[in-house]
Design a protein around this motif. Structure first.
Motif, PDB file in Angstrom:
ATOM      1  N   TRP A  58       0.902  -1.162  -0.008  1.00 53.96           N
ATOM      2  CA  TRP A  58      -0.110  -0.066   0.128  1.00 53.96           C
ATOM      3  C   TRP A  58       0.819   1.168   0.081  1.00 53.96           C
ATOM      4  O   TRP A  58       0.165   2.294  -0.014  1.00 53.96           O
ATOM      5  CB  TRP A  58      -0.851   0.075   1.306  1.00 53.96           C
ATOM      6  CG  TRP A  58      -0.123  -0.411   2.394  1.00 53.96           C
ATOM      7  CD1 TRP A  58      -0.163  -1.630   2.928  1.00 53.96           C
ATOM      8  CD2 TRP A  58       0.420   0.454   3.136  1.00 53.96           C
ATOM      9  NE1 TRP A  58       0.412  -1.439   4.274  1.00 53.96           N
ATOM     10  CE2 TRP A  58       0.902  -0.231   4.372  1.00 53.96           C
ATOM     11  CE3 TRP A  58       0.889   1.897   3.470  1.00 53.96           C
ATOM     12  CZ2 TRP A  58       1.626   0.164   5.538  1.00 53.96           C
ATOM     13  CZ3 TRP A  58       1.464   2.243   4.468  1.00 53.96           C
ATOM     14  CH2 TRP A  58       2.053   1.463   5.443  1.00 53.96           C
ATOM     15  N   GLY A  64       9.115   3.999   9.098  1.00 54.42           N
ATOM     16  CA  GLY A  64       8.259   4.258   7.974  1.00 54.42           C
ATOM     17  C   GLY A  64       8.493   3.158   6.812  1.00 54.42           C
ATOM     18  O   GLY A  64       9.422   2.506   6.858  1.00 54.42           O
ATOM     19  N   ILE A  89      16.556   5.990   4.865  1.00 57.27           N
ATOM     20  CA  ILE A  89      15.356   6.306   4.966  1.00 57.27           C
ATOM     21  C   ILE A  89      14.418   6.548   3.690  1.00 57.27           C
ATOM     22  O   ILE A  89      15.285   7.724   2.866  1.00 57.27           O
ATOM     23  CB  ILE A  89      15.003   7.266   6.021  1.00 57.27           C
ATOM     24  CG1 ILE A  89      15.586   6.583   7.364  1.00 57.27           C
ATOM     25  CG2 ILE A  89      13.728   7.662   6.149  1.00 57.27           C
ATOM     26  CD1 ILE A  89      15.652   7.451   8.706  1.00 57.27           C
ATOM     27  N   PHE A 111      -7.066   4.309  -2.949  1.00 64.99           N
ATOM     28  CA  PHE A 111      -5.617   3.952  -2.256  1.00 64.99           C
ATOM     29  C   PHE A 111      -5.209   4.890  -1.150  1.00 64.99           C
ATOM     30  O   PHE A 111      -4.215   4.970  -0.423  1.00 64.99           O
ATOM     31  CB  PHE A 111      -4.526   4.061  -3.456  1.00 64.99           C
ATOM     32  CG  PHE A 111      -4.924   3.399  -4.752  1.00 64.99           C
ATOM     33  CD1 PHE A 111      -4.739   1.980  -4.595  1.00 64.99           C
ATOM     34  CD2 PHE A 111      -5.373   3.690  -5.789  1.00 64.99           C
ATOM     35  CE1 PHE A 111      -4.853   1.025  -5.670  1.00 64.99           C
ATOM     36  CE2 PHE A 111      -5.572   3.069  -6.828  1.00 64.99           C
ATOM     37  CZ  PHE A 111      -5.221   1.622  -6.749  1.00 64.99           C
ATOM     38  N   ASP A 171      -3.949   7.674  -1.613  1.00 69.12           N
ATOM     39  CA  ASP A 171      -3.122   8.537  -2.181  1.00 69.12           C
ATOM     40  C   ASP A 171      -3.342  10.157  -1.904  1.00 69.12           C
ATOM     41  O   ASP A 171      -4.621  10.454  -1.674  1.00 69.12           O
ATOM     42  CB  ASP A 171      -3.120   8.149  -3.710  1.00 69.12           C
ATOM     43  CG  ASP A 171      -1.904   8.967  -4.352  1.00 69.12           C
ATOM     44  OD1 ASP A 171      -1.020   8.097  -4.492  1.00 69.12           O
ATOM     45  OD2 ASP A 171      -2.160  10.029  -4.657  1.00 69.12           O
ATOM     46  N   PRO A 172      -2.189  10.724  -1.815  1.00 72.84           N
ATOM     47  CA  PRO A 172      -2.489  12.038  -1.619  1.00 72.84           C
ATOM     48  C   PRO A 172      -3.519  12.915  -2.645  1.00 72.84           C
ATOM     49  O   PRO A 172      -3.993  13.784  -2.134  1.00 72.84           O
ATOM     50  CB  PRO A 172      -0.937  12.738  -1.686  1.00 72.84           C
ATOM     51  CG  PRO A 172      -0.165  11.813  -1.015  1.00 72.84           C
ATOM     52  CD  PRO A 172      -0.777  10.456  -1.378  1.00 72.84           C
ATOM     53  N   THR A 197       4.908  12.777  -1.709  1.00 74.37           N
ATOM     54  CA  THR A 197       5.404  11.702  -2.981  1.00 74.37           C
ATOM     55  C   THR A 197       3.990  10.876  -3.113  1.00 74.37           C
ATOM     56  O   THR A 197       3.518  10.493  -2.415  1.00 74.37           O
ATOM     57  CB  THR A 197       6.183  10.716  -2.344  1.00 74.37           C
ATOM     58  OG1 THR A 197       7.066  11.306  -1.584  1.00 74.37           O
ATOM     59  CG2 THR A 197       7.071  10.050  -3.718  1.00 74.37           C
ATOM     60  N   VAL A 217       2.009   8.707  -6.559  1.00 68.35           N
ATOM     61  CA  VAL A 217       2.024   8.233  -8.086  1.00 68.35           C
ATOM     62  C   VAL A 217       1.666   9.248  -9.137  1.00 68.35           C
ATOM     63  O   VAL A 217       2.475   9.173  -9.947  1.00 68.35           O
ATOM     64  CB  VAL A 217       1.260   6.754  -8.394  1.00 68.35           C
ATOM     65  CG1 VAL A 217       1.917   5.693  -7.965  1.00 68.35           C
ATOM     66  CG2 VAL A 217      -0.058   6.856  -7.469  1.00 68.35           C
ATOM     67  N   LEU A 253      -0.964  14.999   6.020  1.00 73.26           N
ATOM     68  CA  LEU A 253       0.241  15.684   6.356  1.00 73.26           C
ATOM     69  C   LEU A 253       1.267  15.012   7.282  1.00 73.26           C
ATOM     70  O   LEU A 253       2.339  15.520   7.514  1.00 73.26           O
ATOM     71  CB  LEU A 253      -0.164  16.798   7.051  1.00 73.26           C
ATOM     72  CG  LEU A 253      -1.233  17.853   6.222  1.00 73.26           C
ATOM     73  CD1 LEU A 253      -1.910  18.938   7.151  1.00 73.26           C
ATOM     74  CD2 LEU A 253      -0.263  18.520   5.107  1.00 73.26           C
ATOM     75  N   LEU A 287       4.715  14.452   6.253  1.00 70.39           N
ATOM     76  CA  LEU A 287       5.461  15.780   6.168  1.00 70.39           C
ATOM     77  C   LEU A 287       5.672  16.251   7.745  1.00 70.39           C
ATOM     78  O   LEU A 287       7.042  16.665   7.596  1.00 70.39           O
ATOM     79  CB  LEU A 287       4.424  16.919   5.626  1.00 70.39           C
ATOM     80  CG  LEU A 287       5.088  18.049   5.056  1.00 70.39           C
ATOM     81  CD1 LEU A 287       5.682  17.712   3.739  1.00 70.39           C
ATOM     82  CD2 LEU A 287       3.767  19.260   4.810  1.00 70.39           C
ATOM     83  N   LYS A 312      11.042   9.620   8.035  1.00 69.69           N
ATOM     84  CA  LYS A 312      10.213   9.614   6.656  1.00 69.69           C
ATOM     85  C   LYS A 312       9.242   8.315   6.939  1.00 69.69           C
ATOM     86  O   LYS A 312       9.600   7.286   7.272  1.00 69.69           O
ATOM     87  CB  LYS A 312      11.065   9.351   5.430  1.00 69.69           C
ATOM     88  CG  LYS A 312      10.487   9.927   4.229  1.00 69.69           C
ATOM     89  CD  LYS A 312      11.486   9.705   3.227  1.00 69.69           C
ATOM     90  CE  LYS A 312      10.957  10.515   1.973  1.00 69.69           C
ATOM     91  NZ  LYS A 312      11.649  10.515   0.811  1.00 69.69           N
ATOM     92  N   VAL A 313       8.077   8.677   6.917  1.00 71.01           N
ATOM     93  CA  VAL A 313       7.108   7.910   7.046  1.00 71.01           C
ATOM     94  C   VAL A 313       5.826   7.775   6.015  1.00 71.01           C
ATOM     95  O   VAL A 313       5.685   8.763   5.123  1.00 71.01           O
ATOM     96  CB  VAL A 313       6.229   8.129   8.474  1.00 71.01           C
ATOM     97  CG1 VAL A 313       4.831   7.253   8.546  1.00 71.01           C
ATOM     98  CG2 VAL A 313       7.159   7.912   9.499  1.00 71.01           C
ATOM     99  N   SER A 314       5.235   6.470   5.763  1.00 67.32           N
ATOM    100  CA  SER A 314       4.279   6.637   4.626  1.00 67.32           C
ATOM    101  C   SER A 314       2.857   6.129   5.494  1.00 67.32           C
ATOM    102  O   SER A 314       2.946   5.234   6.211  1.00 67.32           O
ATOM    103  CB  SER A 314       4.784   5.597   3.487  1.00 67.32           C
ATOM    104  OG  SER A 314       3.737   5.505   2.514  1.00 67.32           O
ATOM    105  N   VAL A 315       1.961   6.807   5.282  1.00 70.74           N
ATOM    106  CA  VAL A 315       0.785   6.559   5.944  1.00 70.74           C
ATOM    107  C   VAL A 315      -0.107   6.110   4.916  1.00 70.74           C
ATOM    108  O   VAL A 315      -0.355   6.730   3.850  1.00 70.74           O
ATOM    109  CB  VAL A 315       0.270   7.744   6.608  1.00 70.74           C
ATOM    110  CG1 VAL A 315      -1.296   7.471   7.174  1.00 70.74           C
ATOM    111  CG2 VAL A 315       1.205   8.427   7.588  1.00 70.74           C
ATOM    112  N   GLY A 316      -0.731   4.786   4.976  1.00 68.61           N
ATOM    113  CA  GLY A 316      -1.481   4.071   3.896  1.00 68.61           C
ATOM    114  C   GLY A 316      -2.808   3.505   4.512  1.00 68.61           C
ATOM    115  O   GLY A 316      -3.289   4.041   5.665  1.00 68.61           O
ATOM    116  N   PRO A 317      -3.456   2.798   3.744  1.00 69.45           N
ATOM    117  CA  PRO A 317      -4.781   2.186   4.047  1.00 69.45           C
ATOM    118  C   PRO A 317      -5.030   1.733   5.698  1.00 69.45           C
ATOM    119  O   PRO A 317      -5.851   1.895   6.117  1.00 69.45           O
ATOM    120  CB  PRO A 317      -5.207   1.015   3.148  1.00 69.45           C
ATOM    121  CG  PRO A 317      -4.279   1.624   2.108  1.00 69.45           C
ATOM    122  CD  PRO A 317      -3.046   2.324   2.321  1.00 69.45           C
ATOM    123  N   PRO A 318      -3.764   0.962   5.892  1.00 64.86           N
ATOM    124  CA  PRO A 318      -3.953   0.549   7.471  1.00 64.86           C
ATOM    125  C   PRO A 318      -4.382   1.655   8.567  1.00 64.86           C
ATOM    126  O   PRO A 318      -4.992   1.440   9.571  1.00 64.86           O
ATOM    127  CB  PRO A 318      -2.511   0.256   7.893  1.00 64.86           C
ATOM    128  CG  PRO A 318      -2.170  -0.287   6.568  1.00 64.86           C
ATOM    129  CD  PRO A 318      -2.474   0.760   5.490  1.00 64.86           C
TER     130      PRO A 318
END
Lengths: 183, 664
Positions: free
Chosen positions: A83, A146, A164, B240, B242-243, B299, B301, B370, B373, B381-387
């Motif tokens: 995801w 992350g 990272i 998704f 997505d942003p 970031t 797609v 956000l 950011l 750096k973190v990615s936040v998604g559907p979970p």
């Protein structure tokens, strides 16, 4: 609570949206001004991987444990998820690393088997092993916050470097050099 | 010459926006009342000029005029006409020009037809609209000139991202833009009302059709965008978080809340400050979303990669407009009293609950978008998604859907729950039956189960407000509400089905081999190369049978575009009444024996099309409500004109009498 509602908002509450918005602007200014810095060393660099055993995330690849890194050969550990959008951009880069001789193990974070299979079919599967971390427990234990992140692990299972964010194509030589240095 | 004319028109339009702001502002002062007369015509001409500039840019794309930098970078002579046109807004500069044009035309339209508001509020509104437009004109003229020339002129253009080369995308952005920018009108109305302190039912009634119109476009845009992503990305998913998706969802949530609170204000003269606030927030979310997508700060797609300098420019605009509006709100909202009071168990109470839940979902979506950011500013750096997004938004959506079961049946001001509780037996029975059916089908996860039970109950409950009325005589606006709410139930059932019932298979198939997915058996009949206007492809021919029934042919492709060189999968879908078969052709693999196999991804997705059918029903409901408002408005206007006419006749008669009297 009074029966008739809503009560009139207190005066300070009217300023709240402006204050929140100012916070947003400040945050974004920091994001715009600050150079993209991905070379932040984790506290875990120089320490051995903590003990963990993860079940296989899908049927195509075996699961992963910290023992898999004690082979005498330096390897990469990629933290990713189907995801995660930057992970899609990273996939071809990982494939290139594999082609150039890197062994890449992975931990899939909070993922589902079907989503993962679809991801690997579409974006390629450069991984030797994929462990499933459904509650981010191992992720947190190794100092990752992350996705995606990539660790360079030496032949004794000691973390040598933490990258990272996604690996960009121009960073491939750096990663290969770090792998060699970990020998 | 043509590009220079386009640029000239743009400058002229910007100058008129300046004049509109000046004259509108001055007309509010004691000495400047005379200026009011020119504001409306200026607004109309401004909109037409902006549209003409966009028209010229479209023409340059159609002609593939490669001396224009934007065309050379985003188009190609071999591209089909529709995509040449779509290429106009498939890039940063062009989409900004589209933005300004929609804003200008929106302002022109308001200037031409809106007569309900007091004149000073109208002037303040048009001045506000011009003020916002000016910033975007400045952005176009100083930071992203779409008409810039290129020298030397290249032999051919770069093309358009193949992912974007799809009919869905030709019309998806303009639709969303009509929604985004339509909300600028609500924003201007809110500013105008705050400046002149005229927040009341008239303000809500005047604003409502514009919000409704913008909201319909947003609904259609999001629905179409979701379907586009579903079949073009070859991914089998429909949302998704997505942003870029969030950037369109957030204004929609705010506009949905605004629509409902404006109804309360129009009908009951309550929620004044809150409605104005939402008017500001809705357009702010359009701008924040645009900024996040275009600044390259997140970031994604399909985010436009744009340099930070432009990001800085949009940020300055954001700070001025949103910051300014919120400052005005903080200063003036206290003078706007809350209006009529009401009991918690009432139509207002249910609508307030809906507003709080929608705002909460908006808040958590904004936080999730956000958060990466924020952590990056802190060093990680973190990615936040559907979970994160899915369960947290469900936490607010589920209670909202429960209240939606009975909210529309409550009376204004004060009601008793015991009055409507007997009516709830029907949706309750439906919910239990649907939930039991889902359990019997083997669904065990909580959220899909809740969705499968609530969806059908919502559909049934939506029709309850019609009880006791003749179906044909019920007002169109009531039908609008019924259909929109039923659409929510339909979409919810589709979403829950996707996570509950989807079956997937990944196979490496030999030609001639038959594979099974769910009730389908699918034979890979052949794989053959084919050529399109600017691509070549390997096309798989699949012969699919549902449960041994008639044979259907699907042709998924793996396309290679040569301008620029890029490969992507084109899925093939077969839709039945009870779901959709989704197939994707992957790469060829050779076994050790040199035997050729093709990767095939097969999904059986029961009831999934209901997601988009539901979305379109929601938009249709909005359309009916808008139609009824416009019809009422026209009727009132005609009645007034007739009244004027009769008065004239009476006056003439009286005067005639006087004359005759004099003669006698």
């Amino acid at each position: 609570m009074s029966k008739d509602s809503p009560a009139k908002a207190p005066r300070w509450a009217l300023w709240l949206p402006l204050v929140l918005f100012a916070g947003f602007v400040a945050l974004v200014v920091v994001g715009l001004v600050k150079p993209k810095n991905t070379d932040i060393a984790s506290q875990m660099v120089g320490k051995p991987l903590p003990a963990f055993t993860l079940r296989a995330a899908n049927d195509a690849r075996p699961g992963l444990s910290n023992a898999d890194f004690q082979t005498g050969k330096p390897q990469l550990l990629n933290i990713f998820a189907s995801w995660c959008i930057p992970c899609r951009a990273e996939a071809p880069v990982l494939d290139e690393l594999r082609r150039q001789g890197a062994t890449i193990n992975a931990i899939a974070i909070r993922d589902h088997k079907e989503d993962l299979n679809a991801f690997l079919t579409q974006y390629g599967n450069p991984y030797a092993r994929i462990g499933a971390d459904d509650v981010s427990a191992v992720q947190l234990a190794i100092g990752s916050s992350g996705v995606p992140e990539t660790f360079v692990i030496d032949g004794k299972g000691v973390i040598r470097y933490q990258h990272i964010g996604d690996i960009r194509p121009e960073q491939i030589p750096d990663i290969l050099r770090l792998l060699k240095e970990a020998q | 010459m043509l590009p220079e004319i386009g640029l000239g028109l743009l400058w002229l339009a910007a100058a008129l926006a300046g004049l509109q702001l000046l004259a509108g502002g001055l007309s509010l002062t004691a000495n400047g009342k005379g200026m009011a007369g020119i504001v409306r015509p200026v607004a109309m001409v401004q909109g037409v000029l902006a549209a003409a500039a966009l028209g010229i840019l479209i023409w340059l794309f159609v002609e593939t005029d490669l001396s224009v930098k934007l065309v050379a970078e985003n188009s190609h002579s071999a591209k089909p006409l529709m995509f040449k046109i779509a290429g106009t807004w498939g890039n940063h500069e062009g989409s900004m020009l589209l933005w300004v044009t929609v804003m200008g035309l929106g302002g022109a339209f308001v200037a031409a037809v809106e007569r309900r508001l007091p004149e000073p509020t109208m002037m303040a509104t048009l001045a506000g609209q011009a003020f916002v437009s000016l910033g975007f004109y400045a952005f176009l003229l100083f930071a992203s000139n779409p008409f810039a020339r290129l020298y030397p002129v290249p032999e051919d253009g770069n093309g358009l991202n193949p992912l974007l080369q799809d009919p869905g995308l030709a019309f998806h952005p303009p639709t969303l833009y009509l929604g985004y920018v339509g909300l600028s009108i609500a924003f201007s109305f809110a500013i105008g009302a705050l400046i002149t302190r005229q927040v009341g039912p008239d303000f809500a009634r005047a604003m409502r059709p514009w919000v409704l119109g913008a909201w319909i476009f947003l609904t259609v845009g999001i629905t179409a965008g979701s379907y586009w992503a579903y079949y073009v990305l070859g991914w089998g998913g429909w949302w998704f978080w997505d942003p870029v998706e969030n950037a369109s969802l957030m204004p929609w949530l705010a506009a949905t809340a605004l629509l409902h609170s404006a109804s309360v204000l129009a009908a009951r003269n309550a929620l004044r400050a809150w409605t104005v606030m939402l008017g500001v927030v809705a357009f702010s979310m359009s701008m924040v979303g645009t900024f996040l997508v275009r600044s390259g700060i997140l970031t994604s797609v399909h985010a436009f990669a744009v340099d930070p300098r432009r990001g800085g420019f949009i940020l300055a605009l954001l700070a001025i407009y949103i910051g300014g509006a919120l400052l005005l709100f903080a200063l003036r909202a206290a003078t706007v009293t809350e209006g009529e009071r009401f009991a918690i168990t009432s139509r207002e109470g249910a609508l307030v609950f809906n507003n709080v839940m929608l705002s909460s979902i908006l808040g958590i979506t904004l936080i999730g978008t956000l958060y990466p950011l924020f952590t990056e500013a802190m060093g990680t750096k973190v990615s936040v998604g559907p979970p994160y997004f899915t369960p947290v938004s469900a936490m607010f959506a589920v209670p909202m859907f429960v209240v939606l079961l009975f909210g529309p049946m409550l009376r204004w001001r004060r009601d008793k729950f015991s009055r409507i509780s007997p009516l709830l037996a029907l949706p309750l029975v439906v919910a239990i039956a649907a939930g039991g059916w889902a359990l019997a089908m083997g669904v065990r996860h909580v959220l899909p189960l809740l969705g499968l039970a609530l969806g059908p109950a919502l559909v049934v409950a939506s029709f309850l407000p019609l009880r006791g009325r003749s179906v044909l005589r019920a007002p169109l606006s009531l039908w609008g509400m019924v259909i929109a709410h039923a659409g929510i139930g339909v979409a919810l059932f589709g979403m829950a089905s996707d996570s509950a019932f989807t079956v997937e298979r990944l196979v490496a198939a030999k030609v001639g081999e038959v594979n099974q997915v769910g009730p389908w058996s699918i034979k890979l009949a052949e794989v053959a190369p084919i050529a399109g206007p600017n691509w070549t492809a390997m096309e798989g021919v699949l012969k699919a049978r549902y449960d041994g029934g008639a044979e259907a042919t699907l042709r998924p492709q793996s396309r290679t575009f040569w301008a620029p060189l890029q490969t992507n999968a084109v899925s093939a879908l077969k839709t039945r009444w009870n779901g959709q078969l989704y197939t994707v052709l992957g790469d060829e693999t050779l076994s050790d024996k040199g035997e050729s196999r093709w990767q095939l991804r097969l999904w059986w997705k029961p009831y999934v099309p209901l997601i988009w059918i539901g979305g379109l029903l929601v938009a249709l409901g909005g359309g009916l409500a808008l139609l009824s408002r416009v019809a009422q408005d026209l009727k009132r206007r005609i009645a007034r004109r007739k009244g004027d006419h009769r008065r004239d006749e009476v006056t003439a008669l009286v005067q005639g009498d006087t004359v005759r009297g004099d003669a006698a």
